[in-house]
Design a protein around this motif. Structure first.
Motif, mmCIF file in Angstrom:
data_model
loop_
_atom_site.group_PDB
_atom_site.id
_atom_site.type_symbol
_atom_site.label_atom_id
_atom_site.label_comp_id
_atom_site.label_asym_id
_atom_site.label_seq_id
_atom_site.Cartn_x
_atom_site.Cartn_y
_atom_site.Cartn_z
ATOM 1 N N LEU A 47 -22.184 -24.069 25.546
ATOM 2 C CA LEU A 47 -20.744 -23.910 25.108
ATOM 3 C C LEU A 47 -20.298 -25.431 24.920
ATOM 4 C CD1 LEU A 47 -19.270 -20.896 27.157
ATOM 5 C CD2 LEU A 47 -19.739 -20.996 24.786
ATOM 6 N N GLU A 48 -20.514 -26.176 25.764
ATOM 7 C CA GLU A 48 -19.821 -27.549 25.552
ATOM 8 C C GLU A 48 -20.439 -28.159 24.223
ATOM 9 O OE1 GLU A 48 -18.720 -30.251 28.742
ATOM 10 O OE2 GLU A 48 -20.150 -31.874 28.107
ATOM 11 N N ARG A 49 -21.936 -27.747 24.106
ATOM 12 C CA ARG A 49 -22.438 -28.391 22.822
ATOM 13 C C ARG A 49 -21.840 -27.772 21.613
ATOM 14 N NH1 ARG A 49 -26.662 -28.917 26.222
ATOM 15 N NH2 ARG A 49 -27.543 -26.867 25.730
ATOM 16 N N VAL A 50 -21.773 -26.564 21.831
ATOM 17 C CA VAL A 50 -21.608 -25.656 20.525
ATOM 18 C C VAL A 50 -20.055 -25.865 19.932
ATOM 19 C CG1 VAL A 50 -21.297 -23.554 19.759
ATOM 20 C CG2 VAL A 50 -23.133 -23.895 20.900
ATOM 21 N N THR A 51 -19.115 -26.184 20.987
ATOM 22 C CA THR A 51 -17.890 -26.519 20.589
ATOM 23 C C THR A 51 -17.451 -28.091 20.227
ATOM 24 O OG1 THR A 51 -17.146 -26.698 22.663
ATOM 25 C CG2 THR A 51 -17.129 -24.743 21.667
ATOM 26 N N GLY A 52 -18.237 -28.754 20.970
ATOM 27 C CA GLY A 52 -18.142 -30.319 20.746
ATOM 28 C C GLY A 52 -16.969 -30.735 21.653
ATOM 29 N N ARG A 53 -16.459 -29.809 22.673
ATOM 30 C CA ARG A 53 -15.431 -30.265 23.344
ATOM 31 C C ARG A 53 -15.968 -30.897 24.740
ATOM 32 N NH1 ARG A 53 -12.301 -24.659 23.847
ATOM 33 N NH2 ARG A 53 -13.227 -23.836 21.761
ATOM 34 N N SER A 54 -15.872 -32.215 25.064
ATOM 35 C CA SER A 54 -16.209 -32.936 26.136
ATOM 36 C C SER A 54 -15.474 -32.581 27.309
ATOM 37 C CB SER A 54 -16.089 -34.514 25.647
ATOM 38 O OG SER A 54 -16.584 -35.017 27.038
ATOM 39 N N GLY A 55 -16.153 -32.160 28.348
ATOM 40 C CA GLY A 55 -15.670 -31.598 29.622
ATOM 41 C C GLY A 55 -15.312 -30.348 29.726
ATOM 42 N N LEU A 56 -15.520 -29.634 28.610
ATOM 43 C CA LEU A 56 -15.690 -28.031 28.645
ATOM 44 C C LEU A 56 -16.150 -27.504 29.899
ATOM 45 C CD1 LEU A 56 -14.320 -25.492 27.477
ATOM 46 C CD2 LEU A 56 -16.190 -25.342 25.818
ATOM 47 N N ALA A 57 -17.824 -27.830 29.966
ATOM 48 C CA ALA A 57 -18.584 -27.119 31.094
ATOM 49 C C ALA A 57 -17.998 -27.205 32.257
ATOM 50 C CB ALA A 57 -19.967 -27.583 30.984
ATOM 51 N N ALA A 58 -17.479 -28.463 32.736
ATOM 52 C CA ALA A 58 -16.922 -28.577 34.086
ATOM 53 C C ALA A 58 -15.760 -27.954 34.236
ATOM 54 C CB ALA A 58 -16.487 -29.949 34.292
ATOM 55 N N ALA A 59 -14.820 -27.654 33.213
ATOM 56 C CA ALA A 59 -13.408 -27.016 33.100
ATOM 57 C C ALA A 59 -13.535 -25.387 33.325
ATOM 58 C CB ALA A 59 -12.759 -27.406 32.253
ATOM 59 N N LEU A 60 -14.727 -24.921 32.982
ATOM 60 C CA LEU A 60 -14.786 -23.231 32.868
ATOM 61 C C LEU A 60 -15.281 -22.725 34.190
ATOM 62 C CD1 LEU A 60 -16.780 -22.730 29.614
ATOM 63 C CD2 LEU A 60 -14.515 -22.256 29.852
ATOM 64 N N ILE B 245 -15.458 -16.042 27.323
ATOM 65 C CA ILE B 245 -16.032 -16.679 26.172
ATOM 66 C C ILE B 245 -15.217 -16.413 24.948
ATOM 67 C CG2 ILE B 245 -17.988 -16.966 24.788
ATOM 68 C CD1 ILE B 245 -19.651 -16.092 26.995
ATOM 69 N N VAL B 246 -14.716 -15.168 24.932
ATOM 70 C CA VAL B 246 -13.878 -14.810 23.694
ATOM 71 C C VAL B 246 -12.371 -15.159 23.867
ATOM 72 C CG1 VAL B 246 -13.088 -12.612 22.445
ATOM 73 C CG2 VAL B 246 -15.214 -12.745 23.350
ATOM 74 N N ASP B 247 -11.801 -14.904 25.005
ATOM 75 C CA ASP B 247 -10.338 -15.573 25.142
ATOM 76 C C ASP B 247 -10.294 -16.951 25.762
ATOM 77 O OD1 ASP B 247 -9.723 -12.824 24.431
ATOM 78 O OD2 ASP B 247 -9.863 -12.050 26.610
ATOM 79 N N GLU B 248 -11.200 -17.409 26.409
ATOM 80 C CA GLU B 248 -10.624 -18.787 26.862
ATOM 81 C C GLU B 248 -11.571 -19.990 26.172
ATOM 82 O OE1 GLU B 248 -10.749 -19.180 31.317
ATOM 83 O OE2 GLU B 248 -10.764 -17.063 31.174
ATOM 84 N N VAL B 249 -12.419 -19.587 25.543
ATOM 85 C CA VAL B 249 -13.435 -20.497 24.902
ATOM 86 C C VAL B 249 -12.789 -20.493 23.398
ATOM 87 C CG1 VAL B 249 -15.572 -21.827 24.194
ATOM 88 C CG2 VAL B 249 -15.161 -20.786 26.445
ATOM 89 N N GLY B 250 -12.788 -19.219 22.935
ATOM 90 C CA GLY B 250 -12.335 -18.750 21.645
ATOM 91 C C GLY B 250 -13.446 -19.295 20.644
ATOM 92 N N LEU B 251 -14.486 -19.113 20.762
ATOM 93 C CA LEU B 251 -15.441 -19.383 19.495
ATOM 94 C C LEU B 251 -15.141 -18.574 18.203
ATOM 95 C CD1 LEU B 251 -18.848 -19.125 21.477
ATOM 96 C CD2 LEU B 251 -17.569 -21.101 21.336
ATOM 97 N N ASP B 252 -15.429 -19.266 17.188
ATOM 98 C CA ASP B 252 -15.269 -18.517 15.886
ATOM 99 C C ASP B 252 -16.658 -17.985 15.822
ATOM 100 O OD1 ASP B 252 -17.172 -20.419 14.786
ATOM 101 O OD2 ASP B 252 -15.418 -21.609 14.002
ATOM 102 N N SER B 253 -16.710 -17.119 14.411
ATOM 103 C CA SER B 253 -18.110 -16.475 14.398
ATOM 104 C C SER B 253 -19.266 -17.194 14.206
ATOM 105 C CB SER B 253 -17.858 -15.526 13.284
ATOM 106 O OG SER B 253 -17.545 -16.230 11.976
ATOM 107 N N LEU B 254 -19.161 -18.492 13.606
ATOM 108 C CA LEU B 254 -20.250 -19.436 13.408
ATOM 109 C C LEU B 254 -20.855 -19.833 14.927
ATOM 110 C CD1 LEU B 254 -22.326 -20.743 11.715
ATOM 111 C CD2 LEU B 254 -20.724 -22.612 11.131
ATOM 112 N N GLU B 255 -19.670 -20.606 15.505
ATOM 113 C CA GLU B 255 -20.124 -21.055 16.845
ATOM 114 C C GLU B 255 -20.627 -19.850 17.942
ATOM 115 O OE1 GLU B 255 -16.483 -24.159 17.417
ATOM 116 O OE2 GLU B 255 -15.905 -21.999 17.869
ATOM 117 N N MET B 256 -20.124 -18.612 17.709
ATOM 118 C CA MET B 256 -20.728 -17.371 18.536
ATOM 119 C C MET B 256 -22.263 -17.526 18.060
ATOM 120 S SD MET B 256 -20.486 -15.298 20.909
ATOM 121 C CE MET B 256 -18.558 -15.093 21.043
ATOM 122 N N MET B 257 -22.682 -17.239 16.921
ATOM 123 C CA MET B 257 -23.947 -17.197 16.443
ATOM 124 C C MET B 257 -24.882 -18.425 17.001
ATOM 125 S SD MET B 257 -24.946 -14.719 15.213
ATOM 126 C CE MET B 257 -26.486 -15.199 14.776
#
Length: 92
Positions: free
Chosen positions: A16-29, A35-47
């Motif tokens: 998830l951290e790699r796909v979103t490009g959000r540094s520190g996301l892995a440690a914060a989750l 995945i849907v509500d807190e990370v908020g992946l768009d459809s391309l990120e989900m795929m």
């Protein structure tokens, strides 16, 4: 990679951290993070997320058995993936 829940959860967070490009996301989750509500992946990120799971865990996701509810919790998704790995056996 082993198919233990803690190992799968750690891998899912790293993906998830790699796909979103959000540094520190892995440690914060939290393990129960949605995945849907807190990370908020768009459809391309989900795929990209699902394809990366298949690649990193060396598993083929059965999308007919994957329920949308499994994406509302990292723990639920990890359980689904661990169960799928047990059914399909170790990689050849």
């Amino acid at each position: 990679m082993t198919s233990t829940l803690p190992a799968i959860l750690a891998e899912l967070k790293a993906i998830l951290e790699r796909v979103t490009g959000r540094s520190g996301l892995a440690a914060a989750l939290a393990d129960g993070a949605s995945i849907v509500d807190e990370v908020g992946l768009d459809s391309l990120e989900m795929m990209n997320f699902l394809l990366e799971i298949e690649r990193r865990l060396d598993i083929e996701i059965d999308f007919e058995k994957l329920d949308f509810a499994d994406l509302h919790s990292l723990e639920k998704l990890a359980g689904f993936l661990a169960s799928a790995r047990r059914r399909s056996g170790p990689p050849s």
